[in-house]
Design a protein around this motif. Sequence first.
Motif, mmCIF file in Angstrom:
data_model
loop_
_atom_site.group_PDB
_atom_site.id
_atom_site.type_symbol
_atom_site.label_atom_id
_atom_site.label_comp_id
_atom_site.label_asym_id
_atom_site.label_seq_id
_atom_site.Cartn_x
_atom_site.Cartn_y
_atom_site.Cartn_z
ATOM 1 N N ALA A 76 32.880 -13.428 13.922
ATOM 2 C CA ALA A 76 32.699 -12.354 14.903
ATOM 3 C C ALA A 76 33.243 -11.043 14.375
ATOM 4 O O ALA A 76 32.615 -9.983 14.512
ATOM 5 N N GLY A 121 30.047 -9.229 13.325
ATOM 6 C CA GLY A 121 29.707 -8.585 14.585
ATOM 7 C C GLY A 121 28.767 -9.399 15.448
ATOM 8 O O GLY A 121 28.048 -8.839 16.279
ATOM 9 N N GLU A 122 28.781 -10.730 15.283
ATOM 10 C CA GLU A 122 27.944 -11.575 16.110
ATOM 11 C C GLU A 122 28.482 -12.997 16.088
ATOM 12 O O GLU A 122 29.220 -13.393 15.181
ATOM 13 N N VAL A 123 28.103 -13.760 17.100
ATOM 14 C CA VAL A 123 28.514 -15.162 17.214
ATOM 15 C C VAL A 123 27.293 -15.997 17.560
ATOM 16 O O VAL A 123 26.517 -15.635 18.448
ATOM 17 N N VAL A 154 24.916 -13.862 19.836
ATOM 18 C CA VAL A 154 25.492 -12.894 20.767
ATOM 19 C C VAL A 154 26.193 -11.802 19.970
ATOM 20 O O VAL A 154 27.000 -12.096 19.085
ATOM 21 N N SER A 155 25.866 -10.562 20.268
ATOM 22 C CA SER A 155 26.539 -9.446 19.603
ATOM 23 C C SER A 155 28.009 -9.416 20.008
ATOM 24 O O SER A 155 28.379 -9.770 21.135
ATOM 25 N N TRP A 156 28.841 -8.968 19.071
ATOM 26 C CA TRP A 156 30.279 -8.943 19.307
ATOM 27 C C TRP A 156 30.859 -7.760 18.550
ATOM 28 O O TRP A 156 30.371 -7.406 17.481
ATOM 29 N N PRO A 157 31.915 -7.125 19.081
ATOM 30 C CA PRO A 157 32.513 -6.003 18.340
ATOM 31 C C PRO A 157 32.974 -6.438 16.955
ATOM 32 O O PRO A 157 33.630 -7.480 16.814
ATOM 33 N N GLY A 166 37.562 -6.986 17.017
ATOM 34 C CA GLY A 166 36.565 -7.972 17.405
ATOM 35 C C GLY A 166 36.994 -9.379 17.044
ATOM 36 O O GLY A 166 36.829 -10.324 17.826
ATOM 37 N N ALA A 173 37.762 -12.408 19.643
ATOM 38 C CA ALA A 173 37.124 -13.722 19.557
ATOM 39 C C ALA A 173 38.165 -14.827 19.432
ATOM 40 O O ALA A 173 38.000 -15.919 20.000
ATOM 41 N N ARG A 203 19.486 -8.978 22.390
ATOM 42 C CA ARG A 203 20.870 -8.813 21.953
ATOM 43 C C ARG A 203 21.159 -9.660 20.725
ATOM 44 O O ARG A 203 22.213 -10.257 20.594
#
Length: 836
Positions: free
Chosen positions: A432, A436-438, A503-506, A511, A515, A835
């Motif tokens: 994450a 920047g994603e999971v 899923v987008s994530w900071p 970030g 997470a 997303r």
Amino acid sequence: MTLTAGIGAASEATAEPAARPRRDLRLVPAALAVWGGALAGLQWGWQAAVAVGAVSVVAGVLAGVHARRRRSVGVAAAATALGVCGVLVLAPLSVRVHAVGEDPLRAVAADGGDVRMRAEVRERPRPLRDDGYGGRRGGIRSVLVPVDVVSIGNGDRDTGAGAVAGAPSGGTDGSISSTGRVLLIGPAGEWAGLLPGQQVSAAVSLAPARPGDMTVAVGYVRGPPEQVGAPSWWQRSADMVRTALRDVSGVLGDEEAGLLPGLVVGDTGGQSPRVEEEFLDAGLSHLTAVSGSNVAIVCGAVLLLARAVRVGPRVSAGAAGLALAGFVMLVGYEPSVLRAAVMGALGLAALVLGRRRSAVPALAVAVCGLILADPAMATSMGFALSVVATAGLIFLAPRWAAALAARRVPPGIAEALAVPVAAFVATAPVIAGMAGEVSVVSVAANLLAAPVVAPITVLGVAAAALAVPSPAAAEVLVHFAGPGVSWLVFVAREAAAVPGAVVSWPAGWWGGLGAAGVAVGAVAALRYRKARVAVAVAVTGTLVVTVPPRLIAPAWPPVGWAVVACDVGQGDGIVLATGKPGRAVVVDAGPDPRAIDRCLDRLAVERIPLLVLSHLHADHVGGLSAVFDGRTVGAVGVGQGRTPSWAWRAVLDEARANRVPVVELTVGEQVRWDELTLDVLGPHYVAPAAREEVGDGTEHAESSADGTAINDASVVVRASTPAGRVLLAGDVELAAQSDLLARGASVEAEILKVPHHGSRHTHHEFLTAVRARIALVSVGADNTHGHPNDEIMRVLRGDGALITRTDEGGDIAIVPGPEDDGAGGPHVVRRGPDRR
């Protein structure tokens, strides 16, 4: 999973569920000190490494004094290890970081200097996939070649040290001296065949390296390597085996043939871009990054074979050690592979010495040794993922497997459930923060993939061993592995196709910490009642906020849709309904096969009488193969452009493979269907740079001018639909737009697909002449091209157009307005972004 974690930890979880073993954590502070010192030094300078080392030494001394007073042997050992590692961080680690920071080549790179370099290849060249407009989406035009500098020359063919124009003085004769690391970027066809240990010479244009790395510069080379040295015999042998494995894998389908070498030896050069991205979205990409799991499987298979023939532990460990050495030699020196090899060697040593429960000390020793040997591993994402995954399997998986076994879950199933969940929980924060994603489907995908991974690896390694002496026998083993490989492709494809799979994530540190907090909260919720209540409240609140808008969102696709701009990222993919169910004309295929394929599936398009490719840039033809996948295509319509040459050949090859004709659309031509008419308006003129065909298989080296010429060669069509006229202008820029206006082309339309994703290279007069009520902007989120341009958007709004963007609205449909609608004209329905 490493050998120690996979065999030792799993056996602890099942053999002794009642008496949970205590972990030996004495070396963990020392490993954290080494890792933290290297990370701090690379991120903030050698002074930070010195500070971490000094703090570690002081902490070790204080802890040692305290342990002596309390007569605590365990604390004393931990304190000693911490102090020793603190000294090692002070020197030599901080000294090495300082040398990298002060390397004279950095100043040359900062000035963009050109040098002649003699260098030694560190690792096998890695493919660099080009996603630019002129590049081959998913194709390999360049490779990354990590090298160690041997000497810097002055631009002559002599490779000895010499003066470099504009370079700082590094010696008494004005020359510079560097032995730093450089990341070379060179043409794939000429540099991809290099092997580690070879020395090469080349003229290099330097650029600054990214901060936080041991690399002192990035170098661009345009020609082939010169004065290439001979590789070692074992590197040649390993390359011969890898090549033979690729050859025998060809008995499988295209996607499986490209995937198998990646699963076995990490060779992803032939892997399909579609499969690569699907594996990433499904959380299965670790399967093609050779790491501890591969080492565990290979060594475990040897140990099981030795046990079957009743060989003693020492001989078994020796055989597994030889297999480990051969496997690492075959795969190469990637950070995660080296970590796994060290862990495997330590695990085998523990087996010989009878210390089977030394997973944590082995992991700590591996971290310390590898980072001290190569501080760059401290910032390697693969290394971090490998370490935290192993830690998750050591600390979490045995407990969770034991808890499941206590609830009457069969031991084998308990382990199969616990291992991927533990790996996901441990690695999700790192992924994450860095990506920047999971992937929310990772656990399920890994559970489904797990049963076939070990058989594929064992069969693949055996096939690699036989590929050179007996290709026929190797092909038989590949055939046996084929169904498992196909199953992995199927699992990745279906998992990646799940809405919201990623899923987008900071991104960044915050970030990652966020997470990690979520992961800790989830684990705590499984164990403590109060935590479960808090998590339930948070989840309920989130659902209350997010679910109602989705429930009231309009069904997709909307009834009577006439035009849909598919959300294909930074590219174009337009679908025009013909008036018959399941039939539509497609204009451009976007850069990503998955995106256009999913959009067409959602629209239930089964027959495509005409596929129009406005021009041959990658963001318009990259998804071409997916349009044919499971659908009937009548013809492929193209303009007069024939560059980039690789794309033109790909179009011809795809059409030929599907027995579909390629037709050239000419100005003035009209094509009709039940409720759709296409009129070809342009281009009237195509520059020679866009017409050029390369027939000898070489790549056309495009300049920026050629890129503009290719854009201006875009086919411009106006579609008449029940929702109104739609002007599809491809990527035409200023010259082509002016030509259309000067020739009096009828460009007026109710709906405009804004040229070139809203680029600033658009005439205001052209936009005004269209007089569009709706402006469709097909554009990728957070793209690096500055699309759409703010000024162009202001002009469209000033002309009264409603602007809709795929990066904000996802798939966008245009439907005819109701007859009793006072406003009249078409309506816009947005599906909403995935997303992803």
